[in-house]
Design a protein around this motif. Structure first.
Motif, PDB file in Angstrom:
ATOM      1  N   GLU A  15      24.711  39.315  35.226  1.00 22.95           N
ATOM      2  CA  GLU A  15      25.192  38.194  36.037  1.00 22.95           C
ATOM      3  C   GLU A  15      26.662  38.319  36.422  1.00 22.95           C
ATOM      4  N   SER A  16      27.356  39.342  35.934  1.00 25.67           N
ATOM      5  CA  SER A  16      28.797  39.439  36.224  1.00 25.67           C
ATOM      6  C   SER A  16      29.157  40.855  36.663  1.00 25.67           C
ATOM      7  N   TYR A  17      29.621  41.680  35.764  1.00 22.85           N
ATOM      8  CA  TYR A  17      30.150  42.976  36.177  1.00 22.85           C
ATOM      9  C   TYR A  17      29.058  43.985  36.521  1.00 22.85           C
ATOM     10  N   VAL A  55      44.253  39.924  22.165  1.00 22.63           N
ATOM     11  CA  VAL A  55      43.867  41.155  22.859  1.00 22.63           C
ATOM     12  C   VAL A  55      43.099  40.751  24.111  1.00 22.63           C
ATOM     13  N   LEU A  56      43.483  41.314  25.234  1.00 23.28           N
ATOM     14  CA  LEU A  56      42.794  41.067  26.500  1.00 23.28           C
ATOM     15  C   LEU A  56      41.788  42.186  26.740  1.00 23.28           C
ATOM     16  N   PHE A  57      40.533  41.818  26.992  1.00 27.27           N
ATOM     17  CA  PHE A  57      39.473  42.785  27.290  1.00 27.27           C
ATOM     18  C   PHE A  57      39.004  42.582  28.726  1.00 27.27           C
ATOM     19  N   TRP A  58      38.443  43.644  29.322  1.00 24.15           N
ATOM     20  CA  TRP A  58      37.817  43.489  30.627  1.00 24.15           C
ATOM     21  C   TRP A  58      36.730  44.543  30.828  1.00 24.15           C
ATOM     22  N   CYS A  59      35.792  44.205  31.702  1.00 28.44           N
ATOM     23  CA  CYS A  59      34.746  45.132  32.149  1.00 28.44           C
ATOM     24  C   CYS A  59      34.843  45.233  33.660  1.00 28.44           C
ATOM     25  N   ASP A  60      35.039  46.440  34.177  1.00 29.91           N
ATOM     26  CA  ASP A  60      35.136  46.653  35.621  1.00 29.91           C
ATOM     27  C   ASP A  60      33.791  46.422  36.299  1.00 29.91           C
ATOM     28  N   ALA A  61      33.836  45.889  37.506  1.00 32.80           N
ATOM     29  CA  ALA A  61      32.625  45.727  38.302  1.00 32.80           C
ATOM     30  C   ALA A  61      32.012  47.104  38.559  1.00 32.80           C
TER      31      ALA A  61
END
Length: 610
Positions: free
Chosen positions: A507-509, A562-568
């Motif tokens: 639903e997101s990345y 801590v900042l996390f992210w998942c690229d599209a």
């Protein structure tokens, strides 16, 4: 490996790209070359290595011990025998005894643990041949390993090459039954082959009145009274080996599908449990001959392996949520797979029927005969060989093979809610507070969701939830922020976490990719453009290791966060296709400044706790 690389993300952003292998905070470079460090399969005949390869976590170990752990017996030296005489009897005359040469020594708990038998549980096992002698020897060796760990198998034989109605099919199937018993005993086990039928032909009376459409209804049934032979064999420490036979109304045995026999046995064994008779002393464990007849595992050992997945180019599914995915898997089953995996869908339906009757902690596994050691890993961890929520590019190519087992759980319904008004506030509050062990500032939290909620993914009756908000930012689009990801403690370890994260990915990345066509009600079903997903976690959060493995990158936000992210993923694939063999650069133009923007916006989000 991944978490170690990601720890230095921010410092590498400013460093020059001095090597072609320089790692920016994405998993793009990890998708091409698998690790060679741990992809060598140890010999399956090594029992100890098979256990070590399972690599159980602390939670896995506790779960295993809860099911198979020793029940300590009272030490007679510590708990003296009570006086059997009635209280009104006169005391017996006493005399002084010489002091013994050696005083009795208390027995070490470790020695007790070694000498006392483990608490045994049962599994229904389908050996779906035909197998060569070497293959069957490997399968039976794995079953004996399971018995050593406390899981005693009730085996049902099947041979796909035996034509139904053939003149000699009964003799052939009985010969196969004796053959399996022979190989079990060659590895030190005790087998009890059964040459007759234990189940009755025809659906259960309860099934005859069901209106369920498209559900698998077994053409055999059994009653607890029909399990005398199985109960006797298990109490004697023997492994029952059964042919796929059923009794008709004239008491004649006829060959039926082994799936029908297994489904009938599962229901009868659940109805017959518990078999151990209650004792007067609740502290005493069951005697060594007692076995819990409730099946804890369903194991299908075949030549096909697991259920092929369209998301993994035909390689097996790692974990299946039967409640939410079984119909979708059947609908997307490719015609070519019907030749390579002719019984996969039938086994899928069998697992759904059986797990509906088995305890919630039970699971089913479909495994190729080439991977008997994976049965041990499944027993100890009750998890798939690789987490299904890991990015596809992080699954080492030589670990994810056609022989990788498929784990099946009864699972929970997954649904996507788009409106804050659709949320059940009391249930969501209970979920968040029990998961985080903190008190929610409910009025402020739900007031914020009323204006920022993008979507919420709910597992079951609020057994788990993922809340994603759209955070306003000085950019063309708002930031997709994972505000809360929570699972009730009772459902941690039963696959709910992975089911929830896979739905979050879709639903997101992961949106817009062919394998994100999820069947969840309210979902986008793969239609749309993926978005970068961002979230933060406290620096001392023990879950961060799990986040490191799934995130594209991370960056420190001071000492506490801590900042996390998942690229599209769709955008990354498009950029890689545009550049061709050149691949992505160290930092793409559209990536400049985004981490600073994320840190600024996320750092201003208020806490949800009191």
């Amino acid at each position: 490996m991944l978490s170690h690389s990601l720890r230095h993300t921010c410092s590498r952003l400013a460093a020059p790209a001095t090597t072609s292998k320089a790692f920016y905070a994405t998993v793009r470079n990890l998708r091409s070359q698998p690790s060679d460090s741990d992809d060598v399969e140890p010999p399956d005949n090594d029992f100890i290595l098979s256990i070590l390869r399972a690599n159980p976590s602390s939670r896995d170990t506790k779960s295993y011990m809860a099911n198979f752990g020793l029940r300590p017996r009272p030490n007679p030296l510590v708990h003296p025998i009570k006086d059997p005489l009635p209280s009104h009897s006169p005391p017996l005359p006493t005399r002084t005894l010489p002091h013994p040469k050696e005083e009795p020594r208390s027995v070490s708990p470790v020695v007790n643990d070694i000498l006392n038998p483990i608490y045994r549980r049962t599994a229904l096992v389908k050996i779906q041949g035909p197998f060569t002698d070497r293959q069957l020897d490997s399968v039976c060796r794995g079953i004996i390993y399971l018995e050593k760990l406390g899981l005693v198998s009730v085996i049902v034989i099947e041979n796909d090459d035996l034509v139904r109605g053939d003149e000699h099919e009964r003799d052939a199937i009985l010969e196969e039954t004796m053959r399996v018993a022979h190989f079990l005993e060659s590895h030190g086990g005790k087998a009890r082959p059964t040459l007759g039928a234990l189940v009755r032909l025809g659906p259960s009376p309860d099934d005859e009145h069901t209106d369920a459409k498209g559900e698998y209804i077994p053409e055999a049934h059994a009653y607890p009274s029909d399990l005398t032979l199985i109960r006797s064999a298990l109490r004697a420490g023997e492994i029952p080996v059964l042919p796929p036979l059923a009794l008709d109304s004239f008491c004649r045995s006829t060959r039926v599908d082994a799936n029908d026999v297994i489904a009938a046995l599962v229901r009868a064994m659940v109805a017959a449990a518990p078999t151990p008779a209650p004792t007067s002393d609740p502290d005493l464990p069951p005697s060594p001959g007692d076995v819990d007849l409730t099946p804890l595992r369903l194991m299908i050992i075949n030549r096909e392996g697991g259920v092929p997945s369209y998301a993994r180019a035909g390689l097996p599914h790692l974990l299946i949520n039967l409640h939410s995915e079984s119909h979708h898997i059947a609908a997307t089953f490719q015609p070519a797979w019907r030749a390579t995996h002719p019984t996969a869908l039938a086994t899928l339906a069998l697992a759904r029927t059986c797990l509906a009757a088995m305890p919630p902690s039970a699971s089913a596994v479909m495994v190729n005969h080439r991977s008997p050691s994976s049965l041990i890993a499944n027993l100890i961890t009750n998890k798939p060989a690789l987490s299904s929520s890991l990015p596809h590019g992080l699954a080492p190519a030589r670990k994810l093979t056609p022989n990788t087992p498929t784990l099946l759980r009864a699972g929970l319904p997954i649904r996507v809610l788009r409106s804050p008004a659709a949320l059940d506030r009391p249930k969501l509050t209970r979920l968040l507070e029990q998961s985080f062990h903190r008190t929610l500032d409910a009025p402020a939290f739900f007031a914020r969701l009323a204006t920022t909620l993008s979507f919420a993914i709910i597992a079951g009756d609020y057994a788990g939830a993922a809340l994603v908000t759209a955070e306003p930012a000085p950019a063309p689009d708002p930031i997709a922020y994972l505000d809360k990801f929570a699972v009730l403690p009772a459902h941690q370890g039963d696959g709910t976490v992975d089911f929830l994260w896979v739905a979050l990915h879709d639903e997101s990345y992961g949106l817009g990719l062919p394998y994100a066509v999820n069947p969840n009600p309210g979902g986008h079903r793969g239609m749309g453009e993926g978005r970068d997903l961002v979230w933060r976690s406290r620096a001392d959060n023990p879950v961060n290791k799990w986040y490191f493995e799934r995130a594209s990158g991370h960056c420190r936000m001071g000492a506490d966060w801590v900042l996390f992210w998942c690229d599209a993923e769709k955008r990354l694939q498009r950029e890689q296709g545009r550049r061709g063999n050149a691949g992505l650069s160290f930092v793409e133009d559209w990536e400049h400044g985004r981490i600073g923007l994320w840190k600024d916006v996320v750092g201003k989000i208020p806490s949800a706790w009191k």
